[in-house]
Design an enzyme around this catalytic site. Structure first.
Site, mmCIF file in Angstrom:
data_model
loop_
_atom_site.group_PDB
_atom_site.id
_atom_site.type_symbol
_atom_site.label_atom_id
_atom_site.label_comp_id
_atom_site.label_asym_id
_atom_site.label_seq_id
_atom_site.Cartn_x
_atom_site.Cartn_y
_atom_site.Cartn_z
ATOM 1 C CG HIS A 106 2.399 3.399 -3.810
ATOM 2 N ND1 HIS A 106 1.865 4.607 -3.399
ATOM 3 C CD2 HIS A 106 3.702 3.636 -4.100
ATOM 4 C CE1 HIS A 106 2.818 5.537 -3.446
ATOM 5 N NE2 HIS A 106 3.944 4.974 -3.866
ATOM 6 C CD GLU A 156 3.451 9.704 -8.152
ATOM 7 O OE1 GLU A 156 4.286 9.068 -8.832
ATOM 8 O OE2 GLU A 156 3.763 10.607 -7.354
ATOM 9 C CD GLU A 286 4.081 10.227 -3.059
ATOM 10 O OE1 GLU A 286 5.025 10.674 -3.757
ATOM 11 O OE2 GLU A 286 3.630 9.080 -3.179
#
Length: 298
Positions: A106, A156, A286
């Site tokens: 993450h 991301e 998300e």
């Protein structure tokens, strides 16, 4: 156990059965402390079995458990055994409830600290080693888990600190270069996962474009890795859209037909390219809207 697993479904059919999802955010993805206290360092309580049971009872059938690893590895990128055990404990709470679980790498994307990955040419080799080694260890730990456990390689991936960090532009040479390196990182991690065999030979795996942007996914620069497994890849995107309503401060508080049209347009494009075109399902890991005292609109 492997003998009771079912990896026979196409990725599209598999994702269709996952139901409503929820993120266990700001817990295992929080960082700061190098020990187990990092789980509460961003103000959340320790996750308990009762919390996960409550989610299941409420109708949530999929849980995304973001995990940051960089403060829990040594210089050889070996994950601390106590941290791995805690990740496994929380995963097991949800697996034992019959839920689908997504785990990932993450908040490990930065160039300021050596233990992170960063998708530019200067850090590409170091990044590949980090991502590959961490995923090898995760994959070995969970290789016998059935199809309810899903691996999302990166969260991301982006050029942290760049002025164009959060967008996507096909004509931006930084973005194009990053997309290529992200493709290489995901290819390397996927190979490491598959090499651990057992259920990982066919596990469903989520791949993510630059900054998890739908527009980066729709770009010709997005590299889908080649896979030794058949029809097991899932596109991962994030969509805090429309930005003016979802995240901008003050932005807009009323949800309009125009906002709905924006969301429909994004989903239609992803559906056309990936579901219809590539036979690849899409998970929006998300999305959401911040509280502007507008709960009915949200």
């Amino acid at each position: 156990a492997p003998e009771t697993s079912d990896f026979s479904k196409s990725a599209i059919d598999f994702v269709a059965g996952m139901g409503t999802g929820w993120n266990l955010g700001n817990t295992l993805d929080a960082y700061g402390a190098a020990d187990l206290t990092s789980e509460t360092s961003w103000g959340q309580p320790m996750t308990t079995r009762a919390m996960i049971t409550g989610l299941k009872v409420s109708g949530i059938n999929t849980i995304r458990i973001p995990v940051s690893w960089h403060t829990h590895v040594n210089e050889a990128f070996t994950v601390d055994s106590a941290w791995m055990a805690r990740v496994k404990e929380v995963v097991d709470y949800a697996i034992d409830e019959g839920m689908y679980v997504i785990i990932n790498i993450h908040h490990d994307n930065d160039k300021v600290y050596n233990a992170y990955y960063f998708p530019d040419s200067l850090h590409a080799n170091f990044s590949r080693e980090y991502v590959r080694r961490v995923w090898k260890q995760i994959a070995l730990e969970f290789r016998n888990y059935d199809e309810h456990l899903i691996f999302e390689i990166l969260n991301e991936p982006r050029l942290v600190g760049f002025t164009n960090e959060w967008g996507w532009n096909d004509t931006d040479s930084n973005h194009v270069g990053a997309a290529s390196i992200i493709g290489d990182l995901e290819q390397s991690a996927l190979a490491a996962i598959r090499e651990t065999a057992s259920n990982n030979a066919n596990r469903y795996v989520m791949i993510t474009p630059y900054v998890a942007s739908p527009w980066a996914a729709l770009s010709s620069k997005f590299k889908i890795p080649t896979d030794t497994a058949t029809d097991k890849l899932i596109l991962s995107v994030h969509a805090y859209q429309p930005w003016s309503f979802a995240m901008q401060d003050p932005g807009e508080t009323a949800f309009t037909e125009g906002h709905k049209t924006q969301i429909d347009a994004i989903l239609d494009e992803l559906n056309s390219k990936f579901v219809a075109g590539e036979h690849m399902p899409v998970i929006s890991g998300e999305y959401g809207a911040t509280n502007k005292n507008n709960i009915a609109d949200r």
